[in-house]
Design a protein around this motif. Structure first.
Motif, PDB file in Angstrom:
ATOM      1  N   GLN A  45      42.192  33.465  35.489  1.00 26.86           N
ATOM      2  CA  GLN A  45      42.311  33.269  36.931  1.00 26.86           C
ATOM      3  C   GLN A  45      43.322  34.231  37.541  1.00 26.86           C
ATOM      4  O   GLN A  45      43.076  34.811  38.601  1.00 26.86           O
ATOM      5  N   SER A  46      44.449  34.393  36.878  1.00 28.34           N
ATOM      6  CA  SER A  46      45.481  35.288  37.379  1.00 28.34           C
ATOM      7  C   SER A  46      44.980  36.730  37.450  1.00 28.34           C
ATOM      8  O   SER A  46      45.125  37.411  38.464  1.00 28.34           O
ATOM      9  N   ARG A  47      44.371  37.199  36.378  1.00 31.04           N
ATOM     10  CA  ARG A  47      43.863  38.573  36.327  1.00 31.04           C
ATOM     11  C   ARG A  47      42.734  38.774  37.328  1.00 31.04           C
ATOM     12  O   ARG A  47      42.657  39.803  38.009  1.00 31.04           O
ATOM     13  N   TRP A  48      41.818  37.809  37.430  1.00 32.48           N
ATOM     14  CA  TRP A  48      40.679  37.904  38.335  1.00 32.48           C
ATOM     15  C   TRP A  48      41.157  38.119  39.775  1.00 32.48           C
ATOM     16  O   TRP A  48      40.580  38.913  40.515  1.00 32.48           O
ATOM     17  N   CYS A  49      42.217  37.439  40.150  1.00 28.42           N
ATOM     18  CA  CYS A  49      42.733  37.552  41.511  1.00 28.42           C
ATOM     19  C   CYS A  49      43.469  38.861  41.762  1.00 28.42           C
ATOM     20  O   CYS A  49      43.671  39.245  42.914  1.00 28.42           O
ATOM     21  N   GLN A  50      43.841  39.574  40.708  1.00 28.00           N
ATOM     22  CA  GLN A  50      44.559  40.841  40.842  1.00 28.00           C
ATOM     23  C   GLN A  50      43.615  42.039  40.997  1.00 28.00           C
ATOM     24  O   GLN A  50      44.047  43.106  41.428  1.00 28.00           O
ATOM     25  N   VAL A  51      42.354  41.871  40.626  1.00 28.86           N
ATOM     26  CA  VAL A  51      41.406  42.983  40.604  1.00 28.86           C
ATOM     27  C   VAL A  51      40.566  42.969  41.879  1.00 28.86           C
ATOM     28  O   VAL A  51      40.060  41.910  42.275  1.00 28.86           O
ATOM     29  N   PRO A  52      40.387  44.129  42.531  1.00 26.87           N
ATOM     30  CA  PRO A  52      39.503  44.170  43.704  1.00 26.87           C
ATOM     31  C   PRO A  52      38.087  43.699  43.342  1.00 26.87           C
ATOM     32  O   PRO A  52      37.559  44.037  42.281  1.00 26.87           O
ATOM     33  N   LYS A  53      37.478  42.925  44.217  1.00 25.46           N
ATOM     34  CA  LYS A  53      36.183  42.281  43.946  1.00 25.46           C
ATOM     35  C   LYS A  53      35.087  43.260  43.538  1.00 25.46           C
ATOM     36  O   LYS A  53      34.232  42.934  42.731  1.00 25.46           O
ATOM     37  N   GLN A  54      35.091  44.482  44.057  1.00 22.13           N
ATOM     38  CA  GLN A  54      34.025  45.428  43.731  1.00 22.13           C
ATOM     39  C   GLN A  54      34.056  45.872  42.273  1.00 22.13           C
ATOM     40  O   GLN A  54      33.083  46.413  41.766  1.00 22.13           O
ATOM     41  N   PHE A  55      35.155  45.622  41.565  1.00 22.01           N
ATOM     42  CA  PHE A  55      35.269  46.006  40.158  1.00 22.01           C
ATOM     43  C   PHE A  55      34.962  44.856  39.201  1.00 22.01           C
ATOM     44  O   PHE A  55      34.970  45.035  37.992  1.00 22.01           O
ATOM     45  N   LEU A  56      34.712  43.655  39.725  1.00 17.68           N
ATOM     46  CA  LEU A  56      34.467  42.480  38.893  1.00 17.68           C
ATOM     47  C   LEU A  56      32.974  42.195  38.766  1.00 17.68           C
ATOM     48  O   LEU A  56      32.220  42.380  39.708  1.00 17.68           O
ATOM     49  N   SER A  57      32.563  41.734  37.580  1.00 14.93           N
ATOM     50  CA  SER A  57      31.181  41.311  37.382  1.00 14.93           C
ATOM     51  C   SER A  57      31.120  39.810  37.111  1.00 14.93           C
ATOM     52  O   SER A  57      30.615  39.045  37.919  1.00 14.93           O
TER      53      SER A  57
END
Length: 72
Positions: A45-57
């Motif tokens: 959760q912590s890491r997911w919130c640190q990454v810009p959404k366009q880079f997440l799958s």
């Protein structure tokens, strides 16, 4: 006003243990196919919130229990 579920309702849930839940590990999969492995949901959760959404799958949930052979 928030409606609270009555304890007699079948949907009512109580916590039965304060022990940490460690049945899974997790992989965050990025849009470029790379991944990062995490041992806890809080870290994911912590890491997911640190990454810009366009880079997440997505997040893969991995069961750490060993399979014991056939059946259940």
């Amino acid at each position: 006003m928030t409606q609270v579920i009555d304890p007699s309702d079948e949907r009512y849930f109580t916590r039965t243990s304060d022990a940490p839940y460690d049945r899974h590990t997790y992989n965050i999969i990025f849009s470029n196919g790379q991944s990062e492995h995490y041992p806890s949901w809080e870290q994911v959760q912590s890491r997911w919130c640190q990454v810009p959404k366009q880079f997440l799958s997505h997040v893969e949930v991995l069961d750490i229990r060993k399979k014991k052979g056939k059946g259940f």
